[in-house]
Design a protein around this motif. Sequence first.
Motif, PDB file in Angstrom:
ATOM      1  N   PRO A 423       0.813  -1.224   0.000  1.00 20.09           N
ATOM      2  CA  PRO A 423       0.000   0.000   0.000  1.00 20.09           C
ATOM      3  C   PRO A 423       0.844   1.270   0.000  1.00 20.09           C
ATOM      4  CG  PRO A 423      -0.903  -1.614   1.532  1.00 20.09           C
ATOM      5  CD  PRO A 423       0.417  -2.172   1.063  1.00 20.09           C
ATOM      6  N   SER A 424       1.983   1.244   0.687  1.00 18.70           N
ATOM      7  CA  SER A 424       2.840   2.433   0.718  1.00 18.70           C
ATOM      8  C   SER A 424       3.398   2.748  -0.661  1.00 18.70           C
ATOM      9  CB  SER A 424       3.981   2.239   1.713  1.00 18.70           C
ATOM     10  OG  SER A 424       4.741   1.079   1.401  1.00 18.70           O
ATOM     11  N   ASP A 425       3.686   1.719  -1.455  1.00 20.72           N
ATOM     12  CA  ASP A 425       4.167   1.956  -2.816  1.00 20.72           C
ATOM     13  C   ASP A 425       3.024   2.355  -3.738  1.00 20.72           C
ATOM     14  OD1 ASP A 425       6.909   1.532  -2.415  1.00 20.72           O
ATOM     15  OD2 ASP A 425       6.663  -0.640  -2.527  1.00 20.72           O
ATOM     16  N   ARG A 426       1.812   1.858  -3.447  1.00 21.14           N
ATOM     17  CA  ARG A 426       0.660   2.281  -4.243  1.00 21.14           C
ATOM     18  C   ARG A 426       0.409   3.773  -4.061  1.00 21.14           C
ATOM     19  NH1 ARG A 426      -1.893   4.218  -7.333  1.00 21.14           N
ATOM     20  NH2 ARG A 426      -3.992   3.753  -8.108  1.00 21.14           N
ATOM     21  N   ALA A 427       0.644   4.273  -2.857  1.00 23.62           N
ATOM     22  CA  ALA A 427       0.429   5.696  -2.591  1.00 23.62           C
ATOM     23  C   ALA A 427       1.367   6.568  -3.401  1.00 23.62           C
ATOM     24  CB  ALA A 427       0.601   5.971  -1.097  1.00 23.62           C
ATOM     25  N   ARG A 428       2.516   6.028  -3.783  1.00 20.51           N
ATOM     26  CA  ARG A 428       3.478   6.780  -4.592  1.00 20.51           C
ATOM     27  C   ARG A 428       3.162   6.712  -6.084  1.00 20.51           C
ATOM     28  NH1 ARG A 428       8.856   7.168  -2.355  1.00 20.51           N
ATOM     29  NH2 ARG A 428       8.985   6.411  -0.221  1.00 20.51           N
ATOM     30  N   ALA A 429       2.451   5.677  -6.501  1.00 23.38           N
ATOM     31  CA  ALA A 429       2.279   5.407  -7.929  1.00 23.38           C
ATOM     32  C   ALA A 429       1.086   6.162  -8.504  1.00 23.38           C
ATOM     33  CB  ALA A 429       2.096   3.908  -8.154  1.00 23.38           C
ATOM     34  N   PRO A 430       1.269   6.871  -9.588  1.00 21.86           N
ATOM     35  CA  PRO A 430       0.136   7.554 -10.221  1.00 21.86           C
ATOM     36  C   PRO A 430      -0.819   6.547 -10.847  1.00 21.86           C
ATOM     37  CG  PRO A 430       2.101   7.744 -11.577  1.00 21.86           C
ATOM     38  CD  PRO A 430       2.541   7.109 -10.296  1.00 21.86           C
ATOM     39  N   ASP A 431      -2.050   6.978 -11.060  1.00 22.37           N
ATOM     40  CA  ASP A 431      -3.050   6.106 -11.675  1.00 22.37           C
ATOM     41  C   ASP A 431      -2.686   5.813 -13.124  1.00 22.37           C
ATOM     42  OD1 ASP A 431      -4.662   5.797  -9.454  1.00 22.37           O
ATOM     43  OD2 ASP A 431      -5.801   7.619  -9.874  1.00 22.37           O
ATOM     44  N   ASN A 432      -3.271   4.739 -13.615  1.00 23.30           N
ATOM     45  CA  ASN A 432      -3.000   4.250 -14.951  1.00 23.30           C
ATOM     46  C   ASN A 432      -4.223   3.451 -15.374  1.00 23.30           C
ATOM     47  OD1 ASN A 432      -2.138   1.466 -16.237  1.00 23.30           O
ATOM     48  ND2 ASN A 432      -0.656   2.959 -16.980  1.00 23.30           N
ATOM     49  N   PRO A 433      -4.637   3.450 -16.648  1.00 19.64           N
ATOM     50  CA  PRO A 433      -5.852   2.730 -17.035  1.00 19.64           C
ATOM     51  C   PRO A 433      -5.838   1.243 -16.666  1.00 19.64           C
ATOM     52  CG  PRO A 433      -5.188   4.212 -18.775  1.00 19.64           C
ATOM     53  CD  PRO A 433      -4.087   4.245 -17.760  1.00 19.64           C
ATOM     54  N   TRP A 434      -4.678   0.577 -16.861  1.00 19.27           N
ATOM     55  CA  TRP A 434      -4.612  -0.842 -16.495  1.00 19.27           C
ATOM     56  C   TRP A 434      -4.631  -1.018 -14.981  1.00 19.27           C
ATOM     57  CZ3 TRP A 434      -0.020  -3.849 -14.829  1.00 19.27           C
ATOM     58  CH2 TRP A 434      -0.324  -5.211 -14.672  1.00 19.27           C
ATOM     59  N   LEU A 435      -3.921  -0.158 -14.263  1.00 20.65           N
ATOM     60  CA  LEU A 435      -3.932  -0.218 -12.807  1.00 20.65           C
ATOM     61  C   LEU A 435      -5.358  -0.048 -12.292  1.00 20.65           C
ATOM     62  CD1 LEU A 435      -2.422  -0.328 -10.114  1.00 20.65           C
ATOM     63  CD2 LEU A 435      -1.965   2.118 -10.352  1.00 20.65           C
ATOM     64  N   SER A 436      -6.093   0.875 -12.879  1.00 15.80           N
ATOM     65  CA  SER A 436      -7.487   1.057 -12.488  1.00 15.80           C
ATOM     66  C   SER A 436      -8.296  -0.203 -12.769  1.00 15.80           C
ATOM     67  CB  SER A 436      -8.097   2.250 -13.231  1.00 15.80           C
ATOM     68  OG  SER A 436      -7.468   3.458 -12.854  1.00 15.80           O
ATOM     69  N   PHE A 437      -8.015  -0.878 -13.882  1.00 14.28           N
ATOM     70  CA  PHE A 437      -8.741  -2.102 -14.222  1.00 14.28           C
ATOM     71  C   PHE A 437      -8.519  -3.192 -13.180  1.00 14.28           C
ATOM     72  CE2 PHE A 437      -8.267  -6.340 -16.200  1.00 14.28           C
ATOM     73  CZ  PHE A 437      -9.617  -6.613 -16.406  1.00 14.28           C
ATOM     74  N   ILE A 438      -7.263  -3.448 -12.815  1.00 16.75           N
ATOM     75  CA  ILE A 438      -7.016  -4.537 -11.864  1.00 16.75           C
ATOM     76  C   ILE A 438      -7.481  -4.171 -10.454  1.00 16.75           C
ATOM     77  CG2 ILE A 438      -5.110  -5.510 -13.194  1.00 16.75           C
ATOM     78  CD1 ILE A 438      -3.176  -4.203 -11.221  1.00 16.75           C
ATOM     79  N   GLU A 439      -7.769  -2.887 -10.237  1.00 16.88           N
ATOM     80  CA  GLU A 439      -8.352  -2.466  -8.970  1.00 16.88           C
ATOM     81  C   GLU A 439      -9.874  -2.395  -9.046  1.00 16.88           C
ATOM     82  OE1 GLU A 439      -4.667   0.189  -7.152  1.00 16.88           O
ATOM     83  OE2 GLU A 439      -6.278   1.212  -8.244  1.00 16.88           O
ATOM     84  N   GLY A 440     -10.455  -2.851 -10.181  1.00 21.90           N
ATOM     85  CA  GLY A 440     -11.899  -2.935 -10.308  1.00 21.90           C
ATOM     86  C   GLY A 440     -12.595  -1.646 -10.660  1.00 21.90           C
ATOM     87  N   LYS A 441     -11.848  -0.653 -11.162  1.00 21.43           N
ATOM     88  CA  LYS A 441     -12.437   0.667 -11.420  1.00 21.43           C
ATOM     89  C   LYS A 441     -12.528   1.020 -12.906  1.00 21.43           C
ATOM     90  CE  LYS A 441      -9.325   2.444  -8.707  1.00 21.43           C
ATOM     91  NZ  LYS A 441      -8.476   3.346  -7.875  1.00 21.43           N
ATOM     92  N   ASN A 442     -12.093   0.119 -13.782  1.00 24.15           N
ATOM     93  CA  ASN A 442     -12.096   0.436 -15.213  1.00 24.15           C
ATOM     94  C   ASN A 442     -12.448  -0.827 -15.994  1.00 24.15           C
ATOM     95  OD1 ASN A 442     -11.708   1.633 -17.692  1.00 24.15           O
ATOM     96  ND2 ASN A 442      -9.481   1.773 -17.546  1.00 24.15           N
ATOM     97  N   PRO A 443     -13.674  -1.327 -15.845  1.00 28.06           N
ATOM     98  CA  PRO A 443     -14.030  -2.633 -16.404  1.00 28.06           C
ATOM     99  C   PRO A 443     -13.941  -2.730 -17.918  1.00 28.06           C
ATOM    100  CG  PRO A 443     -15.993  -1.468 -15.645  1.00 28.06           C
ATOM    101  CD  PRO A 443     -14.814  -0.690 -15.146  1.00 28.06           C
ATOM    102  N   GLY A 444     -14.032  -1.623 -18.619  1.00 23.85           N
ATOM    103  CA  GLY A 444     -13.992  -1.676 -20.082  1.00 23.85           C
ATOM    104  C   GLY A 444     -12.596  -1.640 -20.666  1.00 23.85           C
ATOM    105  N   TYR A 445     -11.568  -1.590 -19.810  1.00 29.96           N
ATOM    106  CA  TYR A 445     -10.201  -1.445 -20.312  1.00 29.96           C
ATOM    107  C   TYR A 445      -9.774  -2.556 -21.266  1.00 29.96           C
ATOM    108  CZ  TYR A 445      -5.141  -1.112 -20.533  1.00 29.96           C
ATOM    109  OH  TYR A 445      -3.855  -1.038 -20.988  1.00 29.96           O
ATOM    110  N   PRO A 446     -10.051  -3.841 -20.996  1.00 23.81           N
ATOM    111  CA  PRO A 446      -9.575  -4.886 -21.926  1.00 23.81           C
ATOM    112  C   PRO A 446     -10.039  -4.656 -23.357  1.00 23.81           C
ATOM    113  CG  PRO A 446     -10.286  -5.887 -19.878  1.00 23.81           C
ATOM    114  CD  PRO A 446     -10.690  -4.433 -19.809  1.00 23.81           C
ATOM    115  N   GLN A 447     -11.311  -4.361 -23.527  1.00 28.11           N
ATOM    116  CA  GLN A 447     -11.827  -4.164 -24.881  1.00 28.11           C
ATOM    117  C   GLN A 447     -11.201  -2.937 -25.543  1.00 28.11           C
ATOM    118  OE1 GLN A 447     -13.446  -4.872 -22.144  1.00 28.11           O
ATOM    119  NE2 GLN A 447     -15.268  -6.145 -22.496  1.00 28.11           N
TER     120      GLN A 447
END
Length: 645
Positions: A423-447
């Motif tokens: 979690p401490s490294d996640r706090a440093r990392a900026p968002d990204n479309p794939w990162l959002s997908f694996i966190e359940g926030k961007n379900p349409g990313y694969p398509q």
Amino acid sequence: MNTSRRSFLMAGSALAAGAFAAPKALAALPAADRPIFELAVPMAPPEWALLERAVLDAHTAACEAFFDRYFDERGFLLEHERWGGDDGPDDAIENVNDWPQLYALGASERVRQMYEKAYEGHVRQYTLAHTTEVPFARDGMYFREFPVMMDWQHNGEGLTVFNNMGLGDPYNKRYRDRVRRFAGFYIGEDASAPNYDKQHKIIRSMFNGSRGPLMRKATGLDWAGDPIDTSGVDQNSLLHGEHSYEQMVAHFKDYNDTTGDNPLNLEATGLALNAYMLEHEPKYRDWIIEYVDAWVDRARRNNDMIPTNIGYDGTIGGEAGGKWYGGVYGWAFSPVVPQTGKRDDRNRIPFCLLGFLNAYMITGDDKYLDVWRRMTDHINANAKVIDGKLSAPTMYGDNGWYSYKPGKWLIGSQDIYYLTMKPSDRARAPDNPWLSFIEGKNPGYPQVALRSALERIRNAHAALLSDQTTPDTRFADTMMDQNPASVTALIELMEGGIHIGRPGWSRLSPGVGGALQFTRFRYFDPVARRAGIPQDVAALVETLAADGSTLTLVNTNQSEGRTVVIQGGAYGEHQIVSVSDGKSTQPVSQRFFTVRLAPGAGARLSVRMQRFANQPTLDFPWAPPIVDGSEQYRRLSAQEQHDLL
């Protein structure tokens, strides 16, 4: 042994564990052939699965068209051969960048055949090519199939293909010989290439290679290559907006301070890591740890900043007037652009992150990532508000920090989070479309991502069709953008991996080369006995956690079953603890497991794992073939060796 004659007889479990098995035992059934799950519940192929298969399949014709247009029957690239930082040998082989990764994902055998032919042609082409003016390349730009001497921005780019060829065929004798030879140039065991000083734990020069280090300051000629009349070549081929050879030399006129060690040399650890993954010879692992540890210590002694020059005597800044920030591509490197007369900031410190990632791969030791965290914190501690925006410095010179850019300095933060999932490294990392997908926030990313990959393949082919250049009017990098390989989305979605050096996930420069693979899973076809997911099978990594992942598998073939081997990590570095399909949980306790998919079947699997629990290996999940020159081969008697060959 000739590759075409090498044995694919499979050793039994004893050989897979490292013990010698007599030839009569070679036909034993490998554990990888025994499925732990028989998936029979029908699953209508989701859109992502059909798109994924379409992307894999579309590459074959596109890559064939590219190869037929730009390579001859020898595998030589059809271009104007030159030495140099603008358009040298590294650019030539980059024309098949990502083809090894593409094949390892499951693309056609034809893709492997083409990139292997391109690589064989490449080393031959640039061994024959030579300079007339640049002194160290007059007898050939390559010596012993490796660049004679160049910096590791360019050496690394030139190894982007080679460093990943072991994913497709690690048992190829030429590959294995080269891996050991290339690593030998850097670990201090090859007297003809004395690049490494073990006493001071340095690579002696920023320019290094198969003829050793350049023990003098580099010149514009060394970087720019021989004089050339640019009036007859495609002007779009000239990088950096230059229009003449004089401007090419002027571009490099400040690229002089190359003596002593430079952090870009950490990219050489990729060669030693590949050599280590062949048979786990300790000398390669020991050298990686020794060399990277030296840089960790230098950063600690330099107020948590990785210095960009180390003297011949091991002192920080020793060849740059004592300035830790000196040297080409260093913290203070802002050379003048000849066309504009203005300075351009060219700090390449991000490239050296690869060395710390490689050390982490074989040790799991957080100190190799912590050195980067501490440096990031130090840089951001010097941020200031400019025009109402918090801005962090990207350069450091005689007058302190400069070249402030909006936002924090976050290069490498996403890569580190991917490795640790803290979690401490996640706090440093900026968002990204794939990162959002694996966190359940961007379900349409694969398509979206897979459709974009198809569009990129189509656009690359359209550019090829409209290309009016001829071999005598183009440089090695003229047609690079027409390379149709589009693997970033496939690596993310199929393998749960990061494509280092590409925009979107990794924050490293798009130009960084030579990176190995960092993935959560990798696939093998036990029937075809090859790397890559079997025909008709699609995979989607939906979530990532520190101790596991969820993975959906589907067989898009409605009339034939498929079997797939799923490995933890690109190199088996992750130990699979157990697998559950929601109905039952099966213990695994090894680096791979096997699934049998009935026609049209699919399931969502929950995979528990211990990450970085195993030493990485290039071996496939079944017992390796006995290869001429391998440890298993050396254990055979003379008669057994003869019988095998």
